[in-house]
Design a protein around this motif. Structure first.
Motif, PDB file in Angstrom:
ATOM      1  N   VAL A 167      24.778   2.873   9.181  1.00 51.29           N
ATOM      2  CA  VAL A 167      25.673   4.015   9.385  1.00 51.29           C
ATOM      3  C   VAL A 167      25.047   5.286   8.801  1.00 51.29           C
ATOM      4  N   LEU A 168      24.400   5.161   7.636  1.00 54.34           N
ATOM      5  CA  LEU A 168      23.759   6.337   7.041  1.00 54.34           C
ATOM      6  C   LEU A 168      22.573   6.801   7.880  1.00 54.34           C
ATOM      7  N   CYS A 169      21.757   5.852   8.368  1.00 55.71           N
ATOM      8  CA  CYS A 169      20.625   6.249   9.229  1.00 55.71           C
ATOM      9  C   CYS A 169      21.144   6.997  10.445  1.00 55.71           C
ATOM     10  N   ASP A 170      22.206   6.482  11.056  1.00 57.86           N
ATOM     11  CA  ASP A 170      22.765   7.116  12.244  1.00 57.86           C
ATOM     12  C   ASP A 170      23.220   8.545  11.931  1.00 57.86           C
ATOM     13  N   ASN A 171      23.846   8.719  10.777  1.00 58.84           N
ATOM     14  CA  ASN A 171      24.310  10.051  10.387  1.00 58.84           C
ATOM     15  C   ASN A 171      23.147  10.972  10.042  1.00 58.84           C
ATOM     16  N   PHE A 172      22.154  10.459   9.299  1.00 59.01           N
ATOM     17  CA  PHE A 172      21.016  11.313   8.921  1.00 59.01           C
ATOM     18  C   PHE A 172      20.204  11.721  10.138  1.00 59.01           C
ATOM     19  N   LYS A 173      20.132  10.850  11.151  1.00 60.68           N
ATOM     20  CA  LYS A 173      19.398  11.218  12.365  1.00 60.68           C
ATOM     21  C   LYS A 173      20.039  12.422  13.044  1.00 60.68           C
ATOM     22  N   ARG A 174      21.371  12.565  12.896  1.00 62.98           N
ATOM     23  CA  ARG A 174      22.045  13.750  13.431  1.00 62.98           C
ATOM     24  C   ARG A 174      21.712  15.000  12.624  1.00 62.98           C
ATOM     25  N   LEU A 175      21.368  14.809  11.351  1.00 60.56           N
ATOM     26  CA  LEU A 175      21.214  15.941  10.433  1.00 60.56           C
ATOM     27  C   LEU A 175      19.794  16.501  10.398  1.00 60.56           C
ATOM     28  N   LEU A 176      18.857  15.721  10.949  1.00 63.94           N
ATOM     29  CA  LEU A 176      17.468  16.190  10.979  1.00 63.94           C
ATOM     30  C   LEU A 176      17.264  17.105  12.177  1.00 63.94           C
ATOM     31  N   PRO A 177      16.407  18.115  12.027  1.00 61.24           N
ATOM     32  CA  PRO A 177      16.092  18.935  13.191  1.00 61.24           C
ATOM     33  C   PRO A 177      15.405  18.051  14.240  1.00 61.24           C
ATOM     34  N   TYR A 205      18.838  10.897  -1.185  1.00 57.42           N
ATOM     35  CA  TYR A 205      20.263  10.758  -0.895  1.00 57.42           C
ATOM     36  C   TYR A 205      20.686   9.345  -1.272  1.00 57.42           C
ATOM     37  N   GLY A 206      21.439   9.224  -2.355  1.00 60.05           N
ATOM     38  CA  GLY A 206      21.843   7.911  -2.859  1.00 60.05           C
ATOM     39  C   GLY A 206      23.207   7.517  -2.305  1.00 60.05           C
ATOM     40  N   ALA A 207      23.317   6.279  -1.847  1.00 62.25           N
ATOM     41  CA  ALA A 207      24.585   5.791  -1.284  1.00 62.25           C
ATOM     42  C   ALA A 207      25.517   5.340  -2.402  1.00 62.25           C
ATOM     43  N   PHE A 208      26.634   6.028  -2.550  1.00 59.18           N
ATOM     44  CA  PHE A 208      27.643   5.710  -3.558  1.00 59.18           C
ATOM     45  C   PHE A 208      29.012   5.682  -2.897  1.00 59.18           C
ATOM     46  N   LEU A 209      30.013   5.222  -3.646  1.00 57.01           N
ATOM     47  CA  LEU A 209      31.372   5.240  -3.095  1.00 57.01           C
ATOM     48  C   LEU A 209      32.072   6.563  -3.407  1.00 57.01           C
ATOM     49  N   SER A 219       0.804  -1.229   0.000  1.00 52.15           N
ATOM     50  CA  SER A 219       0.000   0.000   0.000  1.00 52.15           C
ATOM     51  C   SER A 219       0.833   1.274   0.000  1.00 52.15           C
ATOM     52  N   TRP A 220       0.394   2.127  -0.856  1.00 49.40           N
ATOM     53  CA  TRP A 220       1.018   3.431  -1.112  1.00 49.40           C
ATOM     54  C   TRP A 220       1.117   4.258   0.169  1.00 49.40           C
ATOM     55  N   PHE A 221       2.229   4.935   0.336  1.00 54.42           N
ATOM     56  CA  PHE A 221       2.357   5.920   1.410  1.00 54.42           C
ATOM     57  C   PHE A 221       3.186   7.068   0.885  1.00 54.42           C
ATOM     58  N   GLU A 222       3.227   8.129   1.617  1.00 57.93           N
ATOM     59  CA  GLU A 222       4.025   9.275   1.217  1.00 57.93           C
ATOM     60  C   GLU A 222       4.777   9.785   2.440  1.00 57.93           C
ATOM     61  N   PRO A 223       6.038  10.162   2.285  1.00 53.70           N
ATOM     62  CA  PRO A 223       6.766  10.679   3.450  1.00 53.70           C
ATOM     63  C   PRO A 223       6.192  12.026   3.865  1.00 53.70           C
ATOM     64  N   THR A 224       6.213  12.278   5.165  1.00 57.23           N
ATOM     65  CA  THR A 224       5.794  13.595   5.657  1.00 57.23           C
ATOM     66  C   THR A 224       7.048  14.456   5.869  1.00 57.23           C
ATOM     67  N   ASP A 225       6.839  15.704   6.279  1.00 58.64           N
ATOM     68  CA  ASP A 225       7.993  16.577   6.553  1.00 58.64           C
ATOM     69  C   ASP A 225       8.801  16.008   7.721  1.00 58.64           C
ATOM     70  N   HIS A 226      10.094  16.313   7.722  1.00 56.30           N
ATOM     71  CA  HIS A 226      10.988  15.872   8.793  1.00 56.30           C
ATOM     72  C   HIS A 226      11.028  14.354   8.943  1.00 56.30           C
ATOM     73  N   GLU A 227      10.701  13.646   7.891  1.00 57.13           N
ATOM     74  CA  GLU A 227      10.694  12.195   7.989  1.00 57.13           C
ATOM     75  C   GLU A 227      11.723  11.587   7.049  1.00 57.13           C
ATOM     76  N   LEU A 228      12.389  10.548   7.539  1.00 55.03           N
ATOM     77  CA  LEU A 228      13.289   9.784   6.685  1.00 55.03           C
ATOM     78  C   LEU A 228      12.583   8.526   6.214  1.00 55.03           C
ATOM     79  N   VAL A 229      12.808   8.179   4.950  1.00 58.05           N
ATOM     80  CA  VAL A 229      12.300   6.937   4.380  1.00 58.05           C
ATOM     81  C   VAL A 229      13.507   6.215   3.794  1.00 58.05           C
ATOM     82  N   ILE A 249      16.652   7.866   1.897  1.00 62.64           N
ATOM     83  CA  ILE A 249      17.976   7.254   1.824  1.00 62.64           C
ATOM     84  C   ILE A 249      17.857   6.099   0.837  1.00 62.64           C
ATOM     85  N   LEU A 250      18.560   6.201  -0.276  1.00 64.60           N
ATOM     86  CA  LEU A 250      18.450   5.179  -1.333  1.00 64.60           C
ATOM     87  C   LEU A 250      19.686   4.280  -1.333  1.00 64.60           C
ATOM     88  N   MET A 251      19.464   2.975  -1.150  1.00 65.77           N
ATOM     89  CA  MET A 251      20.558   2.001  -1.113  1.00 65.77           C
ATOM     90  C   MET A 251      20.462   1.080  -2.325  1.00 65.77           C
TER      91      MET A 251
END
Lengths: 250, 250
Positions: free
Chosen positions: B238-248, B178-182, B97-107, B198-200
């Protein structure tokens, strides 16, 4: 030609008992074998398909080990990989050898991390973060277990290990020890550190009670949801990433 | 009593084809079944040992599903766990089922992450970091694969998913991706963000080329050593941990 005795010998190396007795282990798959051949490990026998031998001739011709051409089917029946069209090498173990952390250096210590996949993944993580020393409790998985070698993705060639009593060794080192707990200081809020040991506990039981006195500080990865815990390899990666931010740039 | 037909039916649910046909999957092991029974999933049949039933009587008596007492041996022959002395439940799937991210939310979005262990581990990580929406490409492992359920450690009950064409969906959402690349921007040096995806990428091939135009920014976990890459679940954590620091702070 591949003899029955060689096959029999390699098959014994699946078991820790025989690896310890012969002081040998095996490495399989293209990537891992290539990393092995470029490392300071002493290879004794290389079983490889013609394709692998042709492709990597320059890497092999200079070396002083027995090369036995085999088929993919033979590789797969001898090793643990379901699919291996490249190579399998029999290698001399390095001895368990003492080391000491230097200033500005992070070391990872594992207290009874028993799953070989977790240990291998932690070796790969250590290598990513430039941590080349692992202190391992005696009940931690065997560094030379084929699944450890496999999941380290070649990083086993660059990371040193020392199996020892953790309490004694941490006391001798006298470095700060950061133990991973669910009720420690939030790692996002910690201030700069100079050097130290990241101590990770067993998959089910965490860090042993008898190590509590060796710990300078309990640290915790902040949780924002409802999962009760993180897998030990995942937690190691997140802590390494955070500690790398906390060390002075070298 | 456990009938031959029930055994046969549950065994078909090991395969995606039959899970899709019946719109049912199974959950096994004490922790996962307990999380299931406390969730909004609709359980249809519970196979459980007497010990499990005695211990969790209050949780089970109120519910409206068939309870079949079984032995540990029966559980182990029906499910995938080598050792299961507790329970196995047959459960109704939730629809895609379809969903949409809200503001201040990581998907988290996964582009063809094919290993069920990786998907399960990522579900657990998402749940740790309070991310409850996963966008999954159609070639990503099946959310209801028993290995996914197992490695999510109960977190599958709290994380929503939507299988879809990633390019179309990311375009519809119009959120930063945000795409994870080297070779992207060092995640340690990024500034505050508002929300995002966060795109893996796939375990071997990374993010598909056809998604490049959907990506707002390439991001990279800084490496300090020699490992060529990190496992996709490790990198996600590791990316989730970093992005959690970057969100208000919310």
């Amino acid at each position: 030609m591949l003899s029955k005795n060689t096959v029999k010998f390699i098959k014994t190396l699946h078991q820790k008992k025989y690896r310890s007795e012969h002081k040998k282990f095996f490495v399989e798959g293209e990537k891992s074998v290539l990393e092995l051949l470029s490392s300071d490990f002493n290879t004794e026998i290389l079983l490889a398909t013609d394709t692998f031998l042709d492709k990597n001739y320059s890497l092999i011709e200079k070396k002083n080990f027995e090369v036995i051409p085999v088929t993919q089917k033979q590789l797969e029946s001898i090793g643990q990989y379901r699919s291996n069209d490249a190579a399998l090498a029999v290698v001399e173990m390095k001895p368990n050898s003492w080391f000491e952390p230097t200033d500005h250096e992070l070391v990872i210590a594992l207290d009874d991390v028993r799953d070989p996949g977790n240990l291998g993944t932690i070796i790969r993580i250590a290598d990513w973060y430039g941590i080349d020393k692992l202190l391992l409790s005696k009940q931690t998985a065997d560094f030379y277990n084929p699944k450890v070698i496999q999941s380290s993705m070649g990083s086993f060639t660059r990371v040193h290990f020392y199996y020892a009593d953790l309490g004694d060794t941490l006391a001798k080192w006298g470095r700060p020890v950061y133990g991973a707990f669910l009720d420690g200081e939030n790692i996002h809020e910690m201030k700069q550190i100079e050097s130290g040991v990241i101590l990770m506990g067993n998959e089910s039981n965490g860090i042993s009670e008898n190590l509590e006195k060796a710990i300078s500080q309990k640290v915790t990865i902040p949780s924002f949801g409802h999962a009760e815990s993180l897998n030990v390899a995942i937690a190691t990666a997140v802590l390494c990433d955070n500690f790398k931010r906390l060390l002075p740039a070298s």
